[in-house]
Design a protein around this motif. Structure first.
Motif, PDB file in Angstrom:
ATOM      1  N   VAL A  62       0.886  -1.120  -0.232  1.00  0.00           N
ATOM      2  CA  VAL A  62       0.073  -0.266  -0.369  1.00  0.00           C
ATOM      3  C   VAL A  62       0.901   1.013   0.153  1.00  0.00           C
ATOM      4  CG1 VAL A  62      -1.706   1.765   0.578  1.00  0.00           C
ATOM      5  CG2 VAL A  62      -0.819  -1.066   1.417  1.00  0.00           C
ATOM      6  N   VAL A  63       0.473   2.243  -1.082  1.00  0.00           N
ATOM      7  CA  VAL A  63       1.621   2.819  -1.118  1.00  0.00           C
ATOM      8  C   VAL A  63       0.566   4.269  -0.895  1.00  0.00           C
ATOM      9  CG1 VAL A  63       3.277   4.296  -2.559  1.00  0.00           C
ATOM     10  CG2 VAL A  63       3.281   2.120  -3.090  1.00  0.00           C
ATOM     11  N   THR A  64       1.049   5.167  -0.527  1.00  0.00           N
ATOM     12  CA  THR A  64       0.416   6.660   0.107  1.00  0.00           C
ATOM     13  C   THR A  64       1.250   7.853   0.468  1.00  0.00           C
ATOM     14  OG1 THR A  64       0.111   6.363   2.780  1.00  0.00           O
ATOM     15  CG2 THR A  64      -1.644   5.223   1.411  1.00  0.00           C
ATOM     16  N   VAL A  65       0.664   8.828   0.296  1.00  0.00           N
ATOM     17  CA  VAL A  65       1.235   9.917   0.344  1.00  0.00           C
ATOM     18  C   VAL A  65       0.723  10.890   1.233  1.00  0.00           C
ATOM     19  CG1 VAL A  65       1.293  12.864  -0.628  1.00  0.00           C
ATOM     20  CG2 VAL A  65       1.787  10.788  -2.392  1.00  0.00           C
TER      21      VAL A  65
ATOM     22  N   ASN B 165      -3.399  13.884   5.928  1.00  0.00           N
ATOM     23  CA  ASN B 165      -4.383  13.560   5.415  1.00  0.00           C
ATOM     24  C   ASN B 165      -4.247  12.726   4.196  1.00  0.00           C
ATOM     25  OD1 ASN B 165      -6.607  15.403   5.494  1.00  0.00           O
ATOM     26  ND2 ASN B 165      -5.212  16.967   4.987  1.00  0.00           N
ATOM     27  N   GLN B 166      -4.408  11.308   3.738  1.00  0.00           N
ATOM     28  CA  GLN B 166      -3.428   9.959   2.756  1.00  0.00           C
ATOM     29  C   GLN B 166      -4.184  10.288   1.681  1.00  0.00           C
ATOM     30  OE1 GLN B 166      -4.230   6.403   5.052  1.00  0.00           O
ATOM     31  NE2 GLN B 166      -2.307   7.113   5.653  1.00  0.00           N
ATOM     32  N   TYR B 167      -2.986  10.481   0.630  1.00  0.00           N
ATOM     33  CA  TYR B 167      -3.115  10.581  -0.872  1.00  0.00           C
ATOM     34  C   TYR B 167      -3.046   8.854  -1.796  1.00  0.00           C
ATOM     35  CZ  TYR B 167      -4.230  15.098   0.569  1.00  0.00           C
ATOM     36  OH  TYR B 167      -5.129  16.649   0.985  1.00  0.00           O
TER      37      TYR B 167
ATOM     38  N   ILE C  72       5.689   4.027   2.807  1.00  0.00           N
ATOM     39  CA  ILE C  72       4.993   2.196   1.632  1.00  0.00           C
ATOM     40  C   ILE C  72       5.195   1.067   2.518  1.00  0.00           C
ATOM     41  CG2 ILE C  72       6.036   0.547  -0.184  1.00  0.00           C
ATOM     42  CD1 ILE C  72       7.987   2.809  -1.138  1.00  0.00           C
ATOM     43  N   ARG C  73       3.991   0.968   2.534  1.00  0.00           N
ATOM     44  CA  ARG C  73       4.018  -1.041   3.623  1.00  0.00           C
ATOM     45  C   ARG C  73       3.096  -1.800   3.267  1.00  0.00           C
ATOM     46  NH1 ARG C  73      -1.626  -0.265   5.692  1.00  0.00           N
ATOM     47  NH2 ARG C  73      -2.683   1.524   4.450  1.00  0.00           N
ATOM     48  N   GLU C  74       3.474  -3.400   3.511  1.00  0.00           N
ATOM     49  CA  GLU C  74       2.452  -4.381   3.346  1.00  0.00           C
ATOM     50  C   GLU C  74       1.592  -3.935   3.707  1.00  0.00           C
ATOM     51  OE1 GLU C  74       3.836  -8.511   4.556  1.00  0.00           O
ATOM     52  OE2 GLU C  74       5.457  -7.301   5.216  1.00  0.00           O
ATOM     53  N   GLY C  75       0.506  -4.404   3.052  1.00  0.00           N
ATOM     54  CA  GLY C  75      -0.900  -4.172   2.740  1.00  0.00           C
ATOM     55  C   GLY C  75      -2.011  -5.431   3.591  1.00  0.00           C
TER      56      GLY C  75
ATOM     57  N   THR D  81       8.415   4.642   8.604  1.00  0.00           N
ATOM     58  CA  THR D  81       9.502   5.607   7.932  1.00  0.00           C
ATOM     59  C   THR D  81       9.312   6.033   6.314  1.00  0.00           C
ATOM     60  OG1 THR D  81      11.034   3.427   7.979  1.00  0.00           O
ATOM     61  CG2 THR D  81      11.636   4.852   6.499  1.00  0.00           C
ATOM     62  N   ARG D  82       8.901   7.043   6.193  1.00  0.00           N
ATOM     63  CA  ARG D  82       8.697   8.060   5.946  1.00  0.00           C
ATOM     64  C   ARG D  82       9.992   9.251   4.506  1.00  0.00           C
ATOM     65  NH1 ARG D  82       3.145   8.877   6.498  1.00  0.00           N
ATOM     66  NH2 ARG D  82       2.258   7.740   7.741  1.00  0.00           N
ATOM     67  N   PHE D  83       9.403   8.794   3.232  1.00  0.00           N
ATOM     68  CA  PHE D  83      10.131   9.911   2.407  1.00  0.00           C
ATOM     69  C   PHE D  83       9.077  10.774   2.194  1.00  0.00           C
ATOM     70  CE2 PHE D  83      10.367   5.129   1.967  1.00  0.00           C
ATOM     71  CZ  PHE D  83      12.033   5.226   2.066  1.00  0.00           C
ATOM     72  N   GLN D  84      10.715  12.324   2.031  1.00  0.00           N
ATOM     73  CA  GLN D  84       9.950  13.319   1.418  1.00  0.00           C
ATOM     74  C   GLN D  84       9.648  13.453   0.025  1.00  0.00           C
ATOM     75  OE1 GLN D  84       9.419  16.050   3.822  1.00  0.00           O
ATOM     76  NE2 GLN D  84       8.207  17.169   2.864  1.00  0.00           N
ATOM     77  N   ILE D  85       8.518  13.663  -0.024  1.00  0.00           N
ATOM     78  CA  ILE D  85       8.774  14.185  -2.059  1.00  0.00           C
ATOM     79  C   ILE D  85       8.189  15.813  -2.137  1.00  0.00           C
ATOM     80  CG2 ILE D  85       7.977  11.999  -2.584  1.00  0.00           C
ATOM     81  CD1 ILE D  85       5.422  13.070  -2.489  1.00  0.00           C
TER      82      ILE D  85
END
Length: 129
Positions: free
Chosen positions: A43-46, A52-54, A103-106, A125-129
């Motif tokens: 599951v990939v989210t921003v 708020n999740q996208y 990015i996490r396991e679903g 662990t989050r990655f700045q975009i």
């Protein structure tokens, strides 16, 4: 995004994120062999600074796939030492502040495994975009 007739407009702005998946051959036993490793669902989210999740935009992702620019799906198995890239498109608000990628396991069961990255007390662990 895309060319007519396969064109889509963003509600905000499109951001394309490319993720590299790699099977590090140095982290396995020498007796493992060269068999395929099948990745778990992802599951990939921003998220923004307000929480708020996208999720990836299905419409824009479809355009990306038709243009052959998507790369390799994250569900494709790898052999030791192999790597591939996957591009995902997010339709984010134009004024989004501090967007981060997660990015996490679903699999739901992983939320109940102590020490797993999806468990309640495990730091993400989050990655700045």
């Amino acid at each position: 995004m895309g060319d007519a007739p396969n064109q889509v407009s963003a509600r905000g702005e499109f951001r394309v994120v490319t993720i590299k998946t790699r099977f590090d051959e140095n982290t396995i036993s020498s007796t493992r062999g060269n068999a395929l490793l099948y990745p778990n669902s992802r599951v990939v989210t921003v998220s923004d600074e307000n929480g708020n999740q996208y999720f990836p935009s299905a419409e824009a992702q479809s355009v990306l796939e038709k243009s052959q620019a998507q790369g390799t799906a994250m569900t494709i198995p790898l052999r030791p030492g192999e790597t591939y890239s996957t591009s995902l498109v997010f339709d984010l608000p134009a004024d989004i502040k501090s967007p981060t990628l997660l990015i996490r396991e679903g699999e739901l069961v992983t939320h109940f495994v102590i020490g797993h990255e999806n468990s309640l007390l495990h730091k993400k662990t989050r990655f700045q975009i």
